[in-house]
Design a protein around this motif. Sequence first.
Motif, PDB file in Angstrom:
ATOM      1  N   GLY A  99     -38.906  35.711 -38.477  1.00 50.12           N
ATOM      2  CA  GLY A  99     -39.050  37.155 -38.324  1.00 50.12           C
ATOM      3  C   GLY A  99     -37.685  37.824 -38.356  1.00 50.12           C
ATOM      4  O   GLY A  99     -36.677  37.237 -38.762  1.00 50.12           O
ATOM      5  N   GLU A 100     -37.686  39.067 -37.893  1.00 49.32           N
ATOM      6  CA  GLU A 100     -36.473  39.884 -38.024  1.00 49.32           C
ATOM      7  C   GLU A 100     -35.527  39.714 -36.828  1.00 49.32           C
ATOM      8  O   GLU A 100     -34.409  39.230 -36.966  1.00 49.32           O
ATOM      9  CB  GLU A 100     -36.924  41.342 -38.155  1.00 49.32           C
ATOM     10  CG  GLU A 100     -35.813  42.334 -38.263  1.00 49.32           C
ATOM     11  CD  GLU A 100     -36.357  43.749 -38.491  1.00 49.32           C
ATOM     12  OE1 GLU A 100     -37.364  43.901 -39.207  1.00 49.32           O
ATOM     13  OE2 GLU A 100     -35.779  44.694 -37.952  1.00 49.32           O
ATOM     14  N   ALA A 101     -36.002  40.081 -35.666  1.00 48.48           N
ATOM     15  CA  ALA A 101     -35.162  40.065 -34.467  1.00 48.48           C
ATOM     16  C   ALA A 101     -36.061  40.228 -33.253  1.00 48.48           C
ATOM     17  O   ALA A 101     -37.159  40.775 -33.363  1.00 48.48           O
ATOM     18  CB  ALA A 101     -34.160  41.216 -34.514  1.00 48.48           C
ATOM     19  N   PRO A 102     -35.610  39.766 -32.087  1.00 50.38           N
ATOM     20  CA  PRO A 102     -36.433  39.949 -30.891  1.00 50.38           C
ATOM     21  C   PRO A 102     -36.657  41.429 -30.594  1.00 50.38           C
ATOM     22  O   PRO A 102     -35.788  42.265 -30.854  1.00 50.38           O
ATOM     23  CB  PRO A 102     -35.582  39.323 -29.772  1.00 50.38           C
ATOM     24  CG  PRO A 102     -34.539  38.503 -30.463  1.00 50.38           C
ATOM     25  CD  PRO A 102     -34.336  39.097 -31.821  1.00 50.38           C
ATOM     26  N   GLU A 106     -39.635  40.118 -26.160  1.00 48.91           N
ATOM     27  CA  GLU A 106     -38.971  38.852 -26.497  1.00 48.91           C
ATOM     28  C   GLU A 106     -37.615  38.769 -25.802  1.00 48.91           C
ATOM     29  O   GLU A 106     -37.213  37.715 -25.307  1.00 48.91           O
ATOM     30  CB  GLU A 106     -38.801  38.739 -28.023  1.00 48.91           C
ATOM     31  CG  GLU A 106     -40.094  38.540 -28.798  1.00 48.91           C
ATOM     32  CD  GLU A 106     -40.918  39.811 -28.985  1.00 48.91           C
ATOM     33  OE1 GLU A 106     -40.364  40.924 -28.784  1.00 48.91           O
ATOM     34  OE2 GLU A 106     -42.117  39.696 -29.332  1.00 48.91           O
ATOM     35  N   PRO A 112     -39.779  34.037 -29.013  1.00 41.51           N
ATOM     36  CA  PRO A 112     -40.061  34.881 -30.171  1.00 41.51           C
ATOM     37  C   PRO A 112     -41.532  35.267 -30.265  1.00 41.51           C
ATOM     38  O   PRO A 112     -42.406  34.508 -29.840  1.00 41.51           O
ATOM     39  CB  PRO A 112     -39.689  33.981 -31.363  1.00 41.51           C
ATOM     40  CG  PRO A 112     -39.887  32.596 -30.863  1.00 41.51           C
ATOM     41  CD  PRO A 112     -39.586  32.629 -29.380  1.00 41.51           C
ATOM     42  N   PHE A 113     -41.790  36.437 -30.810  1.00 42.96           N
ATOM     43  CA  PHE A 113     -43.146  36.885 -31.142  1.00 42.96           C
ATOM     44  C   PHE A 113     -44.152  36.691 -30.005  1.00 42.96           C
ATOM     45  O   PHE A 113     -45.141  35.978 -30.144  1.00 42.96           O
ATOM     46  CB  PHE A 113     -43.643  36.179 -32.419  1.00 42.96           C
ATOM     47  CG  PHE A 113     -43.081  36.786 -33.667  1.00 42.96           C
ATOM     48  CD1 PHE A 113     -43.584  37.975 -34.173  1.00 42.96           C
ATOM     49  CD2 PHE A 113     -42.016  36.183 -34.336  1.00 42.96           C
ATOM     50  CE1 PHE A 113     -43.061  38.551 -35.327  1.00 42.96           C
ATOM     51  CE2 PHE A 113     -41.475  36.760 -35.479  1.00 42.96           C
ATOM     52  CZ  PHE A 113     -42.010  37.934 -35.982  1.00 42.96           C
ATOM     53  N   ASN A 139     -36.134  33.893 -35.572  1.00 44.54           N
ATOM     54  CA  ASN A 139     -35.793  35.181 -36.172  1.00 44.54           C
ATOM     55  C   ASN A 139     -34.453  35.106 -36.892  1.00 44.54           C
ATOM     56  O   ASN A 139     -33.631  34.229 -36.610  1.00 44.54           O
ATOM     57  CB  ASN A 139     -35.694  36.257 -35.082  1.00 44.54           C
ATOM     58  CG  ASN A 139     -37.052  36.694 -34.571  1.00 44.54           C
ATOM     59  OD1 ASN A 139     -37.900  37.135 -35.341  1.00 44.54           O
ATOM     60  ND2 ASN A 139     -37.271  36.553 -33.270  1.00 44.54           N
ATOM     61  N   HIS A 215     -44.541  41.683 -42.355  1.00 41.89           N
ATOM     62  CA  HIS A 215     -44.299  41.470 -40.925  1.00 41.89           C
ATOM     63  C   HIS A 215     -45.550  41.890 -40.170  1.00 41.89           C
ATOM     64  O   HIS A 215     -46.161  42.921 -40.493  1.00 41.89           O
ATOM     65  CB  HIS A 215     -43.103  42.337 -40.494  1.00 41.89           C
ATOM     66  CG  HIS A 215     -42.562  41.951 -39.155  1.00 41.89           C
ATOM     67  ND1 HIS A 215     -43.238  42.210 -37.987  1.00 41.89           N
ATOM     68  CD2 HIS A 215     -41.432  41.299 -38.798  1.00 41.89           C
ATOM     69  CE1 HIS A 215     -42.528  41.754 -36.967  1.00 41.89           C
ATOM     70  NE2 HIS A 215     -41.432  41.188 -37.428  1.00 41.89           N
TER      71      HIS A 215
HETATM   72  N1  URA Z   1     -40.568  41.031 -34.266  1.00 45.18           N
HETATM   73  C1  URA Z   1     -39.787  40.062 -34.805  1.00 45.18           C
HETATM   74  O1  URA Z   1     -39.364  40.156 -35.953  1.00 45.18           O
HETATM   75  N2  URA Z   1     -39.507  39.005 -34.054  1.00 45.18           N
HETATM   76  C2  URA Z   1     -39.958  38.836 -32.818  1.00 45.18           C
HETATM   77  O2  URA Z   1     -39.667  37.815 -32.215  1.00 45.18           O
HETATM   78  C3  URA Z   1     -40.773  39.853 -32.291  1.00 45.18           C
HETATM   79  C4  URA Z   1     -41.066  40.943 -33.032  1.00 45.18           C
END
Ligand code: URA
Length: 246
Positions: A99-102, A106, A112-113, A139, A215
């Motif tokens: 994914g992108e980032a916490p 998170e 994550p997620f 991420n 996403h």
């Molecule tokens: N969106 C993301 O891209 N990563 C996460 O861990 C949570 C939400």
Amino acid sequence: MQESTRQQYLQAMGIQLWESRWLPEIDEAGSVAVKTGDIEPESLMGEEPVVDIKHDYSGLGWSELQSKVESCENCHLHESRIYPVFGAGDQNAKVMLIGEAPGAEEDRQGEPFIGQAGQLLNQMLLAIGFKREHVYITNILKCRPPNNRDPETKEINSCESYLHRQITLVAPELVVALGRVAAQSLLKSSTKLGDLRGQLHQVQGLSIPVLVTYHPAYLLKNPLEKRKAWEDLKFVLANVSKGKNE
Ligand code: URA
């Protein structure tokens, strides 16, 4: 997986049951029978890297790598984070999701997620017979950007060597890039997400196939796009060896 259970997961994803003619055949043991005839990866492509990797973690094992991330001060995001989010799941997984980032949740829990997007991601995985704990999830960025703003290039570059080491250690059959930022960062590409979907790419220098999809946070806001995400999930099945995933 029982057909009725799978249909419940698809319903939870917001995919209507009349689409069930697309469902892969998953037997009682969780094995997936994939008809690959009409799903052909068109090319294995990647683009030239435009930035250098600044750190070398190539000799590190899982615990050393995680310790490095936990004490990381390679960019200024360490100043505002609560916890860095290293990654979670099966370190020998066939499928690795990036994914992108916490986000806020998170950041609070270091996983994550786990927020709303994570719930949808879990449903998407179950729809193709994968439990969350049987994939590896991480991420592009290990620390939350303030107010969930887009990651900056220097932050992506600072985290890149961690991610590349994680990909090498997991050695998955397939990486799934979730969303534009993950896809463009992994592939060093500025191509639109819609144009990156539907074919296999490769992370530069790692010889691991990458599939691009939406996403889950985008799917929550644009539920009509879930059908396209389902097409991508079928592609995941077509490109991962059959086996017991549950
Ligand atoms: N969106 C993301 O891209 N990563 C996460 O861990 C949570 C939400």
